[in-house]
Write a protein that holds these residues in place. Structure first.
Motif, PDB file in Angstrom:
ATOM      1  N   ALA A  14       0.799  -1.241  -0.014  1.00  0.00           N
ATOM      2  CA  ALA A  14      -0.091   0.126   0.112  1.00  0.00           C
ATOM      3  C   ALA A  14       1.037   1.183   0.061  1.00  0.00           C
ATOM      4  O   ALA A  14       1.717   1.332   0.952  1.00  0.00           O
ATOM      5  CB  ALA A  14      -0.904  -0.208   1.125  1.00  0.00           C
ATOM      6  N   TRP A  15       0.820   2.244  -0.975  1.00  0.00           N
ATOM      7  CA  TRP A  15       1.309   3.468  -0.976  1.00  0.00           C
ATOM      8  C   TRP A  15       0.302   4.325  -0.924  1.00  0.00           C
ATOM      9  O   TRP A  15      -0.992   4.021  -1.060  1.00  0.00           O
ATOM     10  CB  TRP A  15       2.069   3.602  -2.339  1.00  0.00           C
ATOM     11  N   SER A  16       0.762   5.647  -0.725  1.00  0.00           N
ATOM     12  CA  SER A  16      -0.274   7.003  -0.866  1.00  0.00           C
ATOM     13  C   SER A  16      -0.533   7.675  -2.255  1.00  0.00           C
ATOM     14  O   SER A  16       0.855   7.488  -2.835  1.00  0.00           O
ATOM     15  CB  SER A  16       0.144   8.004   0.241  1.00  0.00           C
ATOM     16  N   VAL A  17      -1.363   7.973  -2.538  1.00  0.00           N
ATOM     17  CA  VAL A  17      -1.294   9.059  -3.749  1.00  0.00           C
ATOM     18  C   VAL A  17      -0.526  10.241  -3.444  1.00  0.00           C
ATOM     19  O   VAL A  17      -0.389  10.820  -4.571  1.00  0.00           O
ATOM     20  CB  VAL A  17      -2.787   9.338  -4.262  1.00  0.00           C
ATOM     21  N   GLU A  18      -0.127  10.424  -2.445  1.00  0.00           N
ATOM     22  CA  GLU A  18       0.726  11.616  -2.126  1.00  0.00           C
ATOM     23  C   GLU A  18       2.151  11.417  -2.205  1.00  0.00           C
ATOM     24  O   GLU A  18       2.832  12.319  -2.078  1.00  0.00           O
ATOM     25  CB  GLU A  18       0.456  12.289  -0.709  1.00  0.00           C
ATOM     26  N   ASP A  19       2.415   9.906  -2.376  1.00  0.00           N
ATOM     27  CA  ASP A  19       3.828   9.513  -2.329  1.00  0.00           C
ATOM     28  C   ASP A  19       4.626   9.949  -3.455  1.00  0.00           C
ATOM     29  O   ASP A  19       3.869  10.231  -4.736  1.00  0.00           O
ATOM     30  CB  ASP A  19       4.018   8.031  -1.966  1.00  0.00           C
ATOM     31  N   THR A  20       5.944  10.101  -3.556  1.00  0.00           N
ATOM     32  CA  THR A  20       6.653  10.359  -4.564  1.00  0.00           C
ATOM     33  C   THR A  20       8.122   9.667  -4.388  1.00  0.00           C
ATOM     34  O   THR A  20       8.534   9.897  -3.300  1.00  0.00           O
ATOM     35  CB  THR A  20       6.689  11.637  -5.306  1.00  0.00           C
ATOM     36  N   GLY A  21       8.663   9.175  -5.610  1.00  0.00           N
ATOM     37  CA  GLY A  21      10.127   8.977  -5.397  1.00  0.00           C
ATOM     38  C   GLY A  21      10.284   7.403  -5.026  1.00  0.00           C
ATOM     39  O   GLY A  21       9.433   6.633  -4.972  1.00  0.00           O
ATOM     40  N   ASP A  22      11.486   7.176  -4.419  1.00  0.00           N
ATOM     41  CA  ASP A  22      11.758   5.607  -4.062  1.00  0.00           C
ATOM     42  C   ASP A  22      11.353   5.511  -2.687  1.00  0.00           C
ATOM     43  O   ASP A  22      12.063   5.900  -1.615  1.00  0.00           O
ATOM     44  CB  ASP A  22      13.145   5.643  -4.290  1.00  0.00           C
ATOM     45  N   VAL A  23       9.987   5.301  -2.236  1.00  0.00           N
ATOM     46  CA  VAL A  23       9.345   5.166  -1.132  1.00  0.00           C
ATOM     47  C   VAL A  23       8.965   3.651  -0.812  1.00  0.00           C
ATOM     48  O   VAL A  23       8.336   3.163  -2.017  1.00  0.00           O
ATOM     49  CB  VAL A  23       8.282   6.094  -0.751  1.00  0.00           C
ATOM     50  N   ALA A  24       9.347   3.123   0.225  1.00  0.00           N
ATOM     51  CA  ALA A  24       8.819   2.096   0.615  1.00  0.00           C
ATOM     52  C   ALA A  24       7.303   1.919   0.859  1.00  0.00           C
ATOM     53  O   ALA A  24       6.494   2.930   1.266  1.00  0.00           O
ATOM     54  CB  ALA A  24       9.313   1.340   2.037  1.00  0.00           C
ATOM     55  N   PRO A  25       6.649   0.765   0.727  1.00  0.00           N
ATOM     56  CA  PRO A  25       5.275   0.695   1.026  1.00  0.00           C
ATOM     57  C   PRO A  25       4.828   1.037   2.404  1.00  0.00           C
ATOM     58  O   PRO A  25       5.399   0.699   3.304  1.00  0.00           O
ATOM     59  CB  PRO A  25       4.752  -0.580   0.602  1.00  0.00           C
ATOM     60  N   ARG A  26       3.870   1.768   2.699  1.00  0.00           N
ATOM     61  CA  ARG A  26       3.363   1.887   3.980  1.00  0.00           C
ATOM     62  C   ARG A  26       2.708   0.583   4.718  1.00  0.00           C
ATOM     63  O   ARG A  26       3.299   0.636   6.159  1.00  0.00           O
ATOM     64  CB  ARG A  26       1.917   2.710   4.147  1.00  0.00           C
ATOM     65  N   TRP A  27       2.415  -0.501   4.218  1.00  0.00           N
ATOM     66  CA  TRP A  27       2.104  -1.719   4.643  1.00  0.00           C
ATOM     67  C   TRP A  27       2.384  -2.754   3.567  1.00  0.00           C
ATOM     68  O   TRP A  27       2.333  -2.177   2.175  1.00  0.00           O
ATOM     69  CB  TRP A  27       0.722  -1.981   5.075  1.00  0.00           C
TER      70      TRP A  27
END
Length: 238
Positions: free
Chosen positions: A173-186
């Motif tokens: 699960a990622w957020s629509v506000e995420d950007t770049g090389d980010v790990a999933p929240r869960w």
């Protein structure tokens, strides 16, 4: 086909017919050998497909009355939900600046007014009405994301979660506000837990569950590939 859409607001089933290069819309209660209520097909549609790929998945945005269909080699066509016959798309998203590479999967968040494309092990986030050779407003991509491609993924619009597939067979699960090389929240390590690889995702908000279509290696009673449906409780995303 590798993905179809259900419009719960208008009770319609939307599927593709890849070899006839068409979108078929059926009543939600359709049964047996029942014809579609609308067919989008013809040269003006620009729908393209082959026996090996193309227009094998479709998404519906009931809130804005639109149907999204990715086509080869790197375009997303948007049609009015009520379109019928040989009609041109109302918008086409295509070109090198879009960063769409090959067949994409598409999901729409009408609450945050964005469209998300899963392509080339990345999530491209566009303004919902983006067209032409438009750059995404955000790109989720990189080794920390662990992203992979999946035939169909979901956006849970009330909270802006993108539920998509990852390398090694997890669902994250990622957020629509995420950007770049980010790990999933869960994330749920589906393949590790079950031995199956998910190919499609559905969300059941009423029961706070994620439902997966998946395939895996069968060892009994005979060897071979077995398709299955797997359900996980996932209260955090709802």
């Amino acid at each position: 086909m590798h993905g179809f859409g259900y419009d719960a607001l208008h009770d319609e089933i939307v599927v593709t017919s890849p070899l006839t290069q068409a979108i078929l819309i059926f009543r939600g209660a359709a049964n047996g050998e029942e014809p579609p209520i609308r067919v989008i097909q013809g040269p003006h549609t620009q729908i393209q497909g082959t026996a090996y790929g193309g227009n094998d998945r479709v998404s519906v945005d009931p809130a804005n009355n639109e149907i999204y269909i990715p086509v080869v080699p790197n375009s997303i066509l948007v049609f009015d939900r009520n379109a019928n016959g040989d009609v041109a798309p109302k918008r086409i998203l295509t070109g090198p600046d879009t960063q769409i590479r090959g067949m994409a999967s598409v999901a729409v968040d009408p609450v945050h007014n964005v469209m998300v494309a899963n392509t080339n092990n990345s999530l491209l986030i566009f303004d919902r009405t983006a067209s032409g050779n438009t750059k995404p407003k955000a790109v989720i991509q990189g080794p920390k994301t662990g992203l992979a491609n999946i035939s169909s993924f979901q956006v849970y619009a009330p909270k802006g979660w993108i539920i998509a597939g990852g390398q090694g067979g997890f669902i994250g699960a990622w957020s629509v506000e995420d950007t770049g090389d980010v790990a999933p929240r869960w994330k749920i390590p589906v393949q590790q837990l079950t031995g199956y690889v998910a190919s499609g995702i559905a969300l059941d908000a009423a029961h706070r569950e994620m439902i997966l279509s998946a395939a895996g290696q069968r060892v009994r009673p005979t060897t071979g590939i077995m398709n299955t449906v797997i359900t996980f409780a996932w209260a955090e995303i709802f």
